[in-house]
Design a protein around this motif. Structure first.
Motif, short mmCIF file in Angstrom:
data_model
loop_
_atom_site.label_atom_id
_atom_site.label_comp_id
_atom_site.label_asym_id
_atom_site.label_seq_id
_atom_site.Cartn_x
_atom_site.Cartn_y
_atom_site.Cartn_z
N CYS A 85 0.85 -1.19 0.00
CA CYS A 85 0.00 0.00 0.00
C CYS A 85 0.90 1.25 0.00
O CYS A 85 1.71 1.43 0.91
CB CYS A 85 -0.88 -0.04 1.25
N VAL A 86 0.75 2.07 -1.03
CA VAL A 86 1.59 3.26 -1.17
C VAL A 86 0.85 4.47 -0.60
O VAL A 86 -0.26 4.78 -1.01
CB VAL A 86 1.93 3.51 -2.66
N VAL A 87 1.47 5.12 0.39
CA VAL A 87 0.85 6.29 1.02
C VAL A 87 1.81 7.48 0.95
O VAL A 87 3.01 7.30 0.72
CB VAL A 87 0.47 6.01 2.50
N ALA A 88 1.26 8.67 1.17
CA ALA A 88 2.09 9.87 1.10
C ALA A 88 2.87 10.07 2.40
O ALA A 88 4.03 10.48 2.40
CB ALA A 88 1.22 11.09 0.83
N ASP A 89 2.24 9.74 3.52
CA ASP A 89 2.77 10.14 4.81
C ASP A 89 2.63 9.05 5.87
O ASP A 89 1.78 8.18 5.74
CB ASP A 89 1.94 11.37 5.24
N GLY A 103 6.64 9.96 1.37
CA GLY A 103 7.23 11.15 1.99
C GLY A 103 6.79 12.45 1.33
O GLY A 103 7.39 13.49 1.57
N GLY A 104 5.74 12.39 0.53
CA GLY A 104 5.23 13.61 -0.11
C GLY A 104 4.46 13.27 -1.36
O GLY A 104 4.27 12.10 -1.70
N LEU A 105 4.00 14.32 -2.03
CA LEU A 105 3.25 14.15 -3.28
C LEU A 105 3.82 15.11 -4.31
O LEU A 105 4.39 16.15 -3.95
CB LEU A 105 1.77 14.46 -3.06
N LEU A 106 3.64 14.78 -5.57
CA LEU A 106 4.09 15.70 -6.63
C LEU A 106 3.19 16.92 -6.63
O LEU A 106 1.97 16.79 -6.52
CB LEU A 106 4.01 15.01 -7.99
N SER A 107 3.78 18.09 -6.72
CA SER A 107 2.99 19.31 -6.76
C SER A 107 3.73 20.40 -7.53
O SER A 107 4.63 21.04 -6.98
CB SER A 107 2.69 19.78 -5.33
N PRO A 108 3.37 20.58 -8.81
CA PRO A 108 4.03 21.63 -9.59
C PRO A 108 3.85 23.00 -8.94
O PRO A 108 4.76 23.83 -8.96
CB PRO A 108 3.31 21.57 -10.94
N VAL A 109 2.69 23.22 -8.30
CA VAL A 109 2.42 24.52 -7.67
C VAL A 109 3.40 24.78 -6.53
O VAL A 109 3.93 25.89 -6.37
CB VAL A 109 0.96 24.55 -7.13
N LYS A 110 3.67 23.74 -5.73
CA LYS A 110 4.59 23.90 -4.59
C LYS A 110 6.04 23.63 -4.99
O LYS A 110 6.94 23.66 -4.15
CB LYS A 110 4.19 22.95 -3.46
N PRO A 126 9.63 14.85 -8.90
CA PRO A 126 9.93 13.44 -8.62
C PRO A 126 11.04 13.23 -7.59
O PRO A 126 11.02 12.23 -6.86
CB PRO A 126 10.35 12.90 -9.99
N ALA A 127 11.99 14.18 -7.51
CA ALA A 127 13.08 14.01 -6.54
C ALA A 127 12.58 14.16 -5.10
O ALA A 127 13.27 13.78 -4.15
CB ALA A 127 14.16 15.05 -6.81
N ASP A 128 11.38 14.71 -4.93
CA ASP A 128 10.85 14.94 -3.59
C ASP A 128 10.00 13.78 -3.07
O ASP A 128 9.49 13.83 -1.95
CB ASP A 128 10.01 16.23 -3.56
N ILE A 129 9.81 12.76 -3.91
CA ILE A 129 9.10 11.57 -3.42
C ILE A 129 10.01 10.36 -3.62
O ILE A 129 10.89 10.38 -4.48
CB ILE A 129 7.73 11.35 -4.13
#
Ligand code: ZN
Length: 209
Positions: free
Chosen positions: A84-88, A109-116, A120-123
């Protein structure tokens, strides 16, 4: 502010930096803490000091844990056929509370967010692929491994799921079963009040009686 003792002022300012705590609440908590017996404060202080030292990250699933592997990854009774893949981390605690899932987890450890500006390096996409290779090797009877995306039904959650779906297809072809948790109407909700998008998703994800 000069009449407020320095220690209380410092504590109030620190508390104010915590999520969901405004200046008023921070002040109230600071004075509440001051009213506690010294031994309680010492215990609290020690908990803060030990926090980073005693908590580790499971190298298999990315969960915060007391041990590596964590309780779930080290539990021989858990099913190795689903991940099960979760963000947090908090999402794992929520799913565990249901007591309805016996598979493994992976925390992005996070989600993709172009706005923020989260790319991909952040997940932990590479970590997810590594974990799936490990689990595939552990499969008995050629079981098909299922990857369940339990990400919030937001633009960020959907973007992340689509991105990872492509990554996993490139890496594993059709050797994985990819699914996502159902999106739909909350228990106890009047259908009349449900927004159109949620209702559309609920109809798409309907199940047989
Ligand atoms: Zn783990």
């Amino acid at each position: 502010m000069g009449i407020i003792p320095k220690s209380l002022k410092t504590l109030t300012l620190e508390l104010q930096r915590l999520p969901g705590i405004g200046p008023k609440s921070a002040r109230r908590i600071a004075y509440f803490l001051f009213s506690l017996p010294q031994e309680r404060l010492t215990f609290l202080g020690d908990s803060f000091k030990d926090l980073k030292q005693s908590v580790t990250t499971c190298s298999f699933c990315n969960m915060l844990a007391d041990t590596n592997p964590c309780e779930v990854c080290g539990d021989a009774t858990r099913e190795l056929t689903s991940l099960c893949v979760v963000a947090d981390h908090m999402d794992v605690y929520a799913i565990e509370r249901t007591a309805g899932y016996k598979g493994m987890y992976f925390v992005l450890g996070g989600l993709l967010s172009p706005v923020k500006g989260h790319g991909p390096a952040d997940i932990a996409g590479a970590g997810l692929i590594k974990r799936l290779h490990q689990l595939k090797k552990m499969q008995k009877n050629n079981n098909r491994l299922e990857v369940i995306f339990a990400l919030s039904p937001t633009t960020e959650g959907q973007t992340t799921a689509l991105y990872l779906k492509e990554e996993l297809k490139n890496e594993f072809g059709d050797n994985l079963l990819l699914s996502r948790v159902a999106v739909g109407i909350s228990v106890g909700t009047d259908i009349d009040y449900v927004d159109t998008y949620t209702l559309q998703e609920a109809l798409k994800g309907r199940s047989l009686l």
